[in-house]
Each structure stands twice: as C-alpha cells, then as structure tokens.
Design a protein around this motif. Structure first.
Motif, PDB file in Angstrom:
ATOM      1  N   SER A 269       0.811  -1.222   0.000  1.00  0.00           N
ATOM      2  CA  SER A 269       0.000   0.000   0.000  1.00  0.00           C
ATOM      3  C   SER A 269       0.840   1.266   0.000  1.00  0.00           C
ATOM      4  N   GLU A 270       2.089   1.188   0.440  1.00  0.00           N
ATOM      5  CA  GLU A 270       2.936   2.381   0.413  1.00  0.00           C
ATOM      6  C   GLU A 270       3.288   2.792  -1.012  1.00  0.00           C
ATOM      7  N   PHE A 271       3.138   1.850  -1.965  1.00  0.00           N
ATOM      8  CA  PHE A 271       3.435   2.154  -3.364  1.00  0.00           C
ATOM      9  C   PHE A 271       2.194   2.413  -4.202  1.00  0.00           C
ATOM     10  N   SER A 272       1.113   1.707  -3.939  1.00  0.00           N
ATOM     11  CA  SER A 272      -0.054   1.852  -4.810  1.00  0.00           C
ATOM     12  C   SER A 272      -1.320   1.356  -4.123  1.00  0.00           C
ATOM     13  N   ARG A 273      -2.457   1.696  -4.745  1.00  0.00           N
ATOM     14  CA  ARG A 273      -3.749   1.190  -4.290  1.00  0.00           C
ATOM     15  C   ARG A 273      -4.387   0.272  -5.319  1.00  0.00           C
ATOM     16  N   ARG A 274      -3.736   0.122  -6.493  1.00  0.00           N
ATOM     17  CA  ARG A 274      -4.312  -0.690  -7.571  1.00  0.00           C
ATOM     18  C   ARG A 274      -3.242  -1.594  -8.150  1.00  0.00           C
ATOM     19  N   ALA A 275      -3.651  -2.820  -8.535  1.00  0.00           N
ATOM     20  CA  ALA A 275      -2.695  -3.764  -9.102  1.00  0.00           C
ATOM     21  C   ALA A 275      -3.344  -4.610 -10.184  1.00  0.00           C
ATOM     22  N   ALA A 276      -2.541  -4.991 -11.171  1.00  0.00           N
ATOM     23  CA  ALA A 276      -2.931  -5.971 -12.187  1.00  0.00           C
ATOM     24  C   ALA A 276      -1.944  -7.133 -12.073  1.00  0.00           C
ATOM     25  N   ILE A 277      -2.454  -8.350 -11.941  1.00  0.00           N
ATOM     26  CA  ILE A 277      -1.591  -9.498 -11.635  1.00  0.00           C
ATOM     27  C   ILE A 277      -1.937 -10.671 -12.545  1.00  0.00           C
ATOM     28  N   ASN A 278      -0.911 -11.303 -13.103  1.00  0.00           N
ATOM     29  CA  ASN A 278      -1.049 -12.454 -13.986  1.00  0.00           C
ATOM     30  C   ASN A 278      -1.256 -13.721 -13.161  1.00  0.00           C
ATOM     31  N   ILE A 279      -2.448 -14.275 -13.215  1.00  0.00           N
ATOM     32  CA  ILE A 279      -2.700 -15.475 -12.422  1.00  0.00           C
ATOM     33  C   ILE A 279      -2.454 -16.756 -13.221  1.00  0.00           C
ATOM     34  N   ASP A 280      -1.986 -16.624 -14.478  1.00  0.00           N
ATOM     35  CA  ASP A 280      -1.461 -17.795 -15.185  1.00  0.00           C
ATOM     36  C   ASP A 280      -0.099 -18.183 -14.628  1.00  0.00           C
ATOM     37  N   ASP A 281       0.637 -17.198 -14.111  1.00  0.00           N
ATOM     38  CA  ASP A 281       1.948 -17.466 -13.531  1.00  0.00           C
ATOM     39  C   ASP A 281       1.780 -18.151 -12.177  1.00  0.00           C
ATOM     40  N   ALA A 282       2.694 -19.074 -11.871  1.00  0.00           N
ATOM     41  CA  ALA A 282       2.590 -19.839 -10.623  1.00  0.00           C
ATOM     42  C   ALA A 282       2.610 -18.952  -9.389  1.00  0.00           C
ATOM     43  N   VAL A 283       3.302 -17.825  -9.462  1.00  0.00           N
ATOM     44  CA  VAL A 283       3.399 -16.922  -8.318  1.00  0.00           C
ATOM     45  C   VAL A 283       2.157 -16.032  -8.190  1.00  0.00           C
ATOM     46  N   GLY A 284       1.418 -15.890  -9.282  1.00  0.00           N
ATOM     47  CA  GLY A 284       0.319 -14.930  -9.333  1.00  0.00           C
ATOM     48  C   GLY A 284      -0.720 -15.037  -8.235  1.00  0.00           C
ATOM     49  N   PRO A 285      -1.317 -16.218  -7.996  1.00  0.00           N
ATOM     50  CA  PRO A 285      -2.372 -16.308  -6.976  1.00  0.00           C
ATOM     51  C   PRO A 285      -1.912 -15.867  -5.590  1.00  0.00           C
ATOM     52  N   ALA A 286      -0.696 -16.256  -5.185  1.00  0.00           N
ATOM     53  CA  ALA A 286      -0.190 -15.838  -3.878  1.00  0.00           C
ATOM     54  C   ALA A 286       0.029 -14.334  -3.842  1.00  0.00           C
ATOM     55  N   LEU A 287       0.468 -13.773  -4.971  1.00  0.00           N
ATOM     56  CA  LEU A 287       0.681 -12.329  -5.025  1.00  0.00           C
ATOM     57  C   LEU A 287      -0.645 -11.581  -4.960  1.00  0.00           C
ATOM     58  N   VAL A 288      -1.689 -12.146  -5.554  1.00  0.00           N
ATOM     59  CA  VAL A 288      -3.023 -11.550  -5.443  1.00  0.00           C
ATOM     60  C   VAL A 288      -3.449 -11.479  -3.980  1.00  0.00           C
ATOM     61  N   ALA A 289      -3.260 -12.584  -3.267  1.00  0.00           N
ATOM     62  CA  ALA A 289      -3.636 -12.616  -1.853  1.00  0.00           C
ATOM     63  C   ALA A 289      -2.846 -11.591  -1.055  1.00  0.00           C
ATOM     64  N   ARG A 290      -1.548 -11.500  -1.339  1.00  0.00           N
ATOM     65  CA  ARG A 290      -0.713 -10.537  -0.626  1.00  0.00           C
ATOM     66  C   ARG A 290      -1.172  -9.113  -0.910  1.00  0.00           C
ATOM     67  N   ALA A 291      -1.427  -8.816  -2.178  1.00  0.00           N
ATOM     68  CA  ALA A 291      -1.844  -7.460  -2.544  1.00  0.00           C
ATOM     69  C   ALA A 291      -3.170  -7.103  -1.897  1.00  0.00           C
ATOM     70  N   ARG A 292      -4.091  -8.043  -1.853  1.00  0.00           N
ATOM     71  CA  ARG A 292      -5.389  -7.759  -1.227  1.00  0.00           C
ATOM     72  C   ARG A 292      -5.255  -7.602   0.282  1.00  0.00           C
ATOM     73  N   ASP A 293      -4.310  -8.319   0.874  1.00  0.00           N
ATOM     74  CA  ASP A 293      -4.034  -8.113   2.296  1.00  0.00           C
ATOM     75  C   ASP A 293      -3.521  -6.702   2.557  1.00  0.00           C
TER      76      ASP A 293
END
Length: 435
Positions: free
Chosen positions: A223-247
């Motif tokens: 959140s210190e960098f942004s309030r919006r994100a676009a994340i590739n969930i085809d990539d193996a790391v993507g789903p975990a990064l989505v969860a982190r960003a939403r946290d």
C-alpha cells in the motif's frame, strides 16, 4: 529548499556542522555534484560514497548525507541508511512528482518492456499523454533518450519524473526491476497502478535464491506504493501475489489466458509470423482485435497492459484502440528485413524461460528450420547459462553460440558454460565468438 525542510522526509540521527543552507538537487554521484546539491554517500559493494564526499563538496555540494561523519566542513546529516533515505529525500526536493502525475510500475522477469509500450499506446489513445521509461530508455512525444538502468537510481528517477511532468506528461509508465526494489530506488514513488507479468530464473547472482528474487518483485505490491494492481494469475506466483496485494488493501485486477476466473482474458487466438488475432474479454464485455505482434507471449503482454489500463478506469474500446496501434518494438520479436532466404527475428530473451518462449513462437510460424544465435552476458547470473543453452538446444534445430557483452569475463569461458546445457540435451551447435 532549506536543508532541514528537505530532511523532514527521513529520520536524521545527528547533524554535524549544522547550518541553514539551501538545497536545489540531490545526487549520489560525486561526478554530477554541483553548486547547491546535497551529496548522498552510499556504501556500495564496489565503492563507498563517503570516500568521494570531499570531491562532491569541491564541485559545489552544500551538504552531505552520511552514515558516518566525513572530513568536510559543510553540514552533514547522519542517517541509519543513506540508500533507504535517498528516495524520500530525492522525491521531496523535486516536489514529489509522482503525487502530481500518474505513474504506473510494471515488474516481472519477462515482458516488462512490451507491456510498458502497449500500455503507453493505450494511455495515448485515452489522451493521457504518456511517457515510457525502461530498458529502451525514455520515450516521450516521439523522442527517445538512452538510460543507464532499467529503473534509474532514486535521485535520477525523481529528477526524471519531475522533468517529464514539467514537459507535460500526463502519465508515466515505467519498468521496475528487482534490483531497483531491493535497492530502494523507487521508495517514495506513489504509483497509480502496479503490474506483475511473470517470474522465472534470473538475477540469482544478485538475489541468491528464487524466493528472495520473488520477494523483491512482490515488494512493489504494498500500500505504500499503490492502491491498484494488475496481476497475472497464469503465472505460478500470481495467486499468492493476489492474496498478498489484497491483504495490503490493493484493488486487484487479475488477468490470464488460461485462467477462466481472470477478469481480463483472451480467447480464440489465431496468429502468424507478424500478428495475432484474439478476443479480448474484460469482465462480461469483449472485443475482437488484431495485435500487430506475434506469439502467445505477446497476448500475455497485451492482457497485462489491458488489465492495468482497466485498473486505471480506461474503457474497453479505448484499450482495444491502443493495443492495435502498436507495431514492432526494438529487440522484442522484431522482424529484420534481409535479402537472405530466411525470416530473421531479433529478440532480447536473456533467461531460460524467455528463450523457450521465443523459440516456441518461432517454431509455430515457420515450416522450415529454426536456427538460434545467442550468448550469455558476462558478470551476470552464471547459474542460468547451462539452462539457457538447454533451452536453446531444445527449441532450435541448430544453435550458434556467440558472445553477448562479456564485460570483464572471458567470452570463451562464458560460451563453454552455456555449451554444457547444449550438450546435455544433445543439441546440434557451433561456437562462433566473433559476432
């Protein structure tokens, strides 16, 4: 700006030779020090900036930021970490430019440059007058200027953002490297949106492990960098990064070709050596378009740009207009006109995954042989060289192993490391170090 007002942007442990001075710029390079500058002494792996403080003062620097006192008589501000303080102080002296113009950050191993240019095209179609900053330099208003790093050092970055703002840029798309994140180059930059393309083996000479490399990329999604994100969930790391960003309370837009749950996705892909047709879906809306770039991987890049634009509130029709307007990008599956009876493609692929993807695309658009000419850079991640050789050997009928910016290393030794991978997969190859 008064020195004390400027240093409100960070925590100062101690002032030495304190005096009321005015500062007009921040630099970490004594060669660029000038009258009115604050010189910041970074303790690096190769050189220690504290040793150059006297030279900076001699060139006109009116104050220094240090981690330990240095033998100069100008005001010295001692901080715990100059590198961590550098971004906030540089942003402050330039009036926090990212607070006044939309800055978009794109990170990932592959696809950053193409995604940045595609997004730049969309922002142009939306009349948001974009600049693009990254590996290919700084592009704005039809002009291009070279850059030293994919993501400039903090003082150079903030100075550049301020300059582009002054020139009238309404938006700035920039590639954000893992090095930049680890070295705090983008600290104090506020992004209107951030995007993740993918992650694969790269830069382990710097980060040490894949987990540390992934963590460096993931740092942008706070959140210190942004309030919006676009994340590739085809990539193996993507789903975990989505969860982190939403946290972190970021609004996340997901994208992917093979992910039915993605908000931005592609279907019905049909391509040739120069372009790809597909249907772009954003939520429940869709549009057919022809992307003037070939390959499955460029559709992924287009989805990354579309998802980021959607996060910024740009409508589907404008997104489609921006995507179809972009032609070849230098060094990104770029066709080269040749009198020889072959199709010649140049691509910047410099990771095992990148080489695999590029050669698979080449294979899909030719009925003939695929010949790969490649080399590995010197003084960079030696652990990936054999894997790059294996990727080339698996994807091509013939590999010509050559020299690619050996820096301080022996080109023959670099080639031999890549040849290990070629031999492991039984590839047909030749070594020709003279490009």
């Amino acid at each position: 700006m008064r020195l004390h007002d400027l240093l409100d942007a960070t925590e100062v442990l101690e002032f030495v030779h304190d005096a009321p001075v005015d500062v007009n710029d921040v630099t970490h390079d004594s060669r660029s020090a000038h009258p009115g500058a604050l010189f910041c002494c970074i303790s690096g792996d190769v050189a220690d900036g504290h040793e150059f403080a006297a030279a900076a003062v001699a060139a006109g620097a009116v104050a220094v930021m240090v981690e330990r006192p240095v033998p100069v008589t100008v005001p010295q501000a001692r901080v715990a970490s100059v590198r961590r303080s550098l971004g906030p102080v540089a942003a402050r002296v330039h009036d926090d430019p990212s607070r006044h113009v939309d800055v978009v950050g794109i990170t990932g191993t592959n696809g950053k440059t193409t995604t940045a240019f595609l997004l730049g095209g969309i922002l142009g179609a939306a009349a948001r007058r974009p600049a693009v900053v990254g590996t290919l330099g700084v592009h704005f208003d039809g002009e291009a200027h070279p850059a030293t790093f994919t993501t400039p050092e903090a003082p150079d970055l903030q100075r550049l953002l301020a300059s582009l703002r002054a020139q009238g840029a309404a938006s700035i798309v920039m590639e954000v490297s893992s090095h930049a994140l680890s070295e705090h180059r983008v600290d104090a930059t506020m992004f209107a949106a951030v995007c993740f393309t993918n992650v694969s083996h790269d830069h382990l000479d710097y980060h040490g492990t894949m987990d540390d490399y992934i963590a460096a990329k993931a740092a942008l999604f706070r959140s210190e960098f942004s309030r919006r994100a676009a994340i590739n969930i085809d990539d193996a790391v993507g789903p975990a990064l989505v969860a982190r960003a939403r946290d972190e309370a970021l609004d996340v837009v997901t994208f992917g070709i093979d992910a039915p749950a993605a908000e931005v996705r592609a279907a019905d892909l049909v391509g040739d050596a120069t372009s790809t047709m597909f249907r772009l879906h954003i939520d429940r809306d869709g549009v057919d378009l022809r992307l003037e770039l070939p390959g499955h991987f460029n559709v992924e890049n287009a989805l990354a740009a579309a998802a980021t634009a959607h996060a910024l509130g740009i409508d589907l029709a404008t997104i489609a207009t921006g995507l179809v307007g972009l032609r070849a990008i230098p060094g990104r599956f770029e066709p080269i006109v040749s009198p020889a009876p072959v199709t010649v493609i140049v691509d910047y692929a410099h990771t095992p995954a990148g080489i695999t993807t590029v050669l698979a695309t080449a294979r899909s658009v030719t009925a003939g042989r695929v010949i790969a000419v490649f080399g590995c850079g010197g003084d960079r991640d030696a652990a990936k060289r054999a894997a790059m050789g294996a990727a080339a050997g698996n994807g091509a009928d013939l590999v010509v192993l050559t020299s690619d910016n050996p820096r301080s290393e022996d080109p023959a030794a670099i080639a031999e490391a890549a040849a290990v991978g070629l031999r492991n997969v039984g590839a047909k190859f030749a070594v020709q170090l003279d490009r």
